[in-house]
Design a protein around this motif. Sequence first.
Motif, PDB file in Angstrom:
ATOM      1  N   ARG A 249     -32.705  16.249   6.628  1.00  0.00           N
ATOM      2  CA  ARG A 249     -31.750  15.164   6.887  1.00  0.00           C
ATOM      3  C   ARG A 249     -31.014  14.816   5.601  1.00  0.00           C
ATOM      4  N   ALA A 250     -29.719  14.551   5.749  1.00  0.00           N
ATOM      5  CA  ALA A 250     -28.921  14.151   4.595  1.00  0.00           C
ATOM      6  C   ALA A 250     -27.807  13.222   5.044  1.00  0.00           C
ATOM      7  N   ARG A 251     -27.458  12.265   4.176  1.00  0.00           N
ATOM      8  CA  ARG A 251     -26.272  11.456   4.398  1.00  0.00           C
ATOM      9  C   ARG A 251     -25.081  12.326   4.046  1.00  0.00           C
ATOM     10  N   TYR A 252     -23.943  12.051   4.660  1.00  0.00           N
ATOM     11  CA  TYR A 252     -22.762  12.843   4.329  1.00  0.00           C
ATOM     12  C   TYR A 252     -21.510  11.987   4.349  1.00  0.00           C
ATOM     13  N   GLU A 253     -20.520  12.451   3.630  1.00  0.00           N
ATOM     14  CA  GLU A 253     -19.182  11.883   3.712  1.00  0.00           C
ATOM     15  C   GLU A 253     -18.205  13.020   3.520  1.00  0.00           C
ATOM     16  N   MET A 254     -17.035  12.856   4.080  1.00  0.00           N
ATOM     17  CA  MET A 254     -16.003  13.888   3.997  1.00  0.00           C
ATOM     18  C   MET A 254     -14.822  13.320   3.244  1.00  0.00           C
ATOM     19  N   LYS A 255     -14.290  14.111   2.298  1.00  0.00           N
ATOM     20  CA  LYS A 255     -13.145  13.675   1.504  1.00  0.00           C
ATOM     21  C   LYS A 255     -12.124  14.797   1.419  1.00  0.00           C
ATOM     22  N   GLN A 256     -10.869  14.398   1.403  1.00  0.00           N
ATOM     23  CA  GLN A 256      -9.769  15.352   1.238  1.00  0.00           C
ATOM     24  C   GLN A 256      -9.504  15.458  -0.256  1.00  0.00           C
ATOM     25  N   ILE A 257     -10.011  16.492  -0.920  1.00  0.00           N
ATOM     26  CA  ILE A 257      -9.843  16.618  -2.363  1.00  0.00           C
ATOM     27  C   ILE A 257      -8.890  17.742  -2.744  1.00  0.00           C
ATOM     28  N   ARG A 258      -8.476  18.530  -1.774  1.00  0.00           N
ATOM     29  CA  ARG A 258      -7.530  19.613  -2.032  1.00  0.00           C
ATOM     30  C   ARG A 258      -6.234  19.313  -1.301  1.00  0.00           C
ATOM     31  N   ALA A 259      -5.403  20.288  -1.148  1.00  0.00           N
ATOM     32  CA  ALA A 259      -4.121  20.106  -0.474  1.00  0.00           C
ATOM     33  C   ALA A 259      -4.332  19.628   0.960  1.00  0.00           C
ATOM     34  N   ALA A 260      -3.353  18.922   1.485  1.00  0.00           N
ATOM     35  CA  ALA A 260      -3.470  18.338   2.824  1.00  0.00           C
ATOM     36  C   ALA A 260      -3.613  19.391   3.917  1.00  0.00           C
ATOM     37  N   ASP A 261      -3.122  20.606   3.667  1.00  0.00           N
ATOM     38  CA  ASP A 261      -3.227  21.635   4.699  1.00  0.00           C
ATOM     39  C   ASP A 261      -4.557  22.390   4.636  1.00  0.00           C
ATOM     40  N   GLU A 262      -5.459  21.991   3.744  1.00  0.00           N
ATOM     41  CA  GLU A 262      -6.788  22.598   3.661  1.00  0.00           C
ATOM     42  C   GLU A 262      -7.816  21.630   4.227  1.00  0.00           C
ATOM     43  N   SER A 263      -8.963  22.163   4.635  1.00  0.00           N
ATOM     44  CA  SER A 263      -9.979  21.321   5.264  1.00  0.00           C
ATOM     45  C   SER A 263     -10.627  20.379   4.250  1.00  0.00           C
ATOM     46  N   GLU A 264     -11.263  19.333   4.775  1.00  0.00           N
ATOM     47  CA  GLU A 264     -11.952  18.374   3.930  1.00  0.00           C
ATOM     48  C   GLU A 264     -13.207  18.997   3.326  1.00  0.00           C
ATOM     49  N   THR A 265     -13.676  18.421   2.216  1.00  0.00           N
ATOM     50  CA  THR A 265     -14.924  18.839   1.588  1.00  0.00           C
ATOM     51  C   THR A 265     -16.018  17.893   2.054  1.00  0.00           C
ATOM     52  N   ARG A 266     -17.164  18.430   2.425  1.00  0.00           N
ATOM     53  CA  ARG A 266     -18.293  17.625   2.868  1.00  0.00           C
ATOM     54  C   ARG A 266     -19.256  17.435   1.699  1.00  0.00           C
ATOM     55  N   PHE A 267     -19.622  16.176   1.425  1.00  0.00           N
ATOM     56  CA  PHE A 267     -20.565  15.841   0.370  1.00  0.00           C
ATOM     57  C   PHE A 267     -21.851  15.356   1.022  1.00  0.00           C
ATOM     58  N   PHE A 268     -22.987  15.933   0.612  1.00  0.00           N
ATOM     59  CA  PHE A 268     -24.285  15.595   1.183  1.00  0.00           C
ATOM     60  C   PHE A 268     -25.186  14.965   0.124  1.00  0.00           C
ATOM     61  N   THR A 269     -26.080  14.055   0.571  1.00  0.00           N
ATOM     62  CA  THR A 269     -27.130  13.490  -0.269  1.00  0.00           C
ATOM     63  C   THR A 269     -28.413  13.517   0.554  1.00  0.00           C
ATOM     64  N   CYS A 270     -29.395  14.226   0.062  1.00  0.00           N
ATOM     65  CA  CYS A 270     -30.672  14.352   0.774  1.00  0.00           C
ATOM     66  C   CYS A 270     -31.332  12.976   0.896  1.00  0.00           C
ATOM     67  N   THR A 271     -31.805  12.639   2.093  1.00  0.00           N
ATOM     68  CA  THR A 271     -32.457  11.347   2.308  1.00  0.00           C
ATOM     69  C   THR A 271     -33.872  11.335   1.750  1.00  0.00           C
ATOM     70  N   GLU A 272     -34.415  12.486   1.428  1.00  0.00           N
ATOM     71  CA  GLU A 272     -35.774  12.583   0.894  1.00  0.00           C
ATOM     72  C   GLU A 272     -35.797  12.535  -0.637  1.00  0.00           C
ATOM     73  N   CYS A 273     -35.075  13.452  -1.287  1.00  0.00           N
ATOM     74  CA  CYS A 273     -35.155  13.571  -2.747  1.00  0.00           C
ATOM     75  C   CYS A 273     -33.904  13.082  -3.483  1.00  0.00           C
ATOM     76  N   GLY A 274     -32.804  12.794  -2.757  1.00  0.00           N
ATOM     77  CA  GLY A 274     -31.592  12.305  -3.390  1.00  0.00           C
ATOM     78  C   GLY A 274     -30.699  13.385  -3.974  1.00  0.00           C
ATOM     79  N   GLN A 275     -31.061  14.659  -3.782  1.00  0.00           N
ATOM     80  CA  GLN A 275     -30.233  15.769  -4.277  1.00  0.00           C
ATOM     81  C   GLN A 275     -28.842  15.689  -3.660  1.00  0.00           C
ATOM     82  N   LYS A 276     -27.814  15.942  -4.467  1.00  0.00           N
ATOM     83  CA  LYS A 276     -26.436  15.922  -3.986  1.00  0.00           C
ATOM     84  C   LYS A 276     -25.859  17.319  -4.059  1.00  0.00           C
TER      85      LYS A 276
END
Length: 109
Positions: free
Chosen positions: A76-103
């Motif tokens: 299990r991990a928390r996630y958020e999606m951000k548009q960090i590249r050009a608008a015509d490219e897909s969003e980047t997904r950022f994960f944070t593990c709910t157990e150990c906090g690894q990102k």
Amino acid sequence: MKFCDECGSMMHSGKDEATWVCRSCGHEEGRGDDDSETMTTTEGQSDDGPVDMSEVDDEEIGPTTTVICPECGHDRARYEMKQIRAADESETRFFTCTECGQKWREDDH
């Protein structure tokens, strides 16, 4: 916030504060007394500082998904999606593990 009727860009206060000026096309228009009454500013707002989240369970912060953590193998991990590249490219997904906090992040290629 006011937008230019000519080009759609954001208008800015003129030198005399009695006019709106578009920095893109140069269009100017008078600034009425009622303009300031309908605008919202950050002036006078207080900054209460950071929110204490120490008492909140990790899984209650934001959405979670089933994904394997590359560090501990937890599923299990928390996630958020951000548009960090050009608008015509897909969003980047950022994960944070709910157990150990690894990102980590995941991009579509």
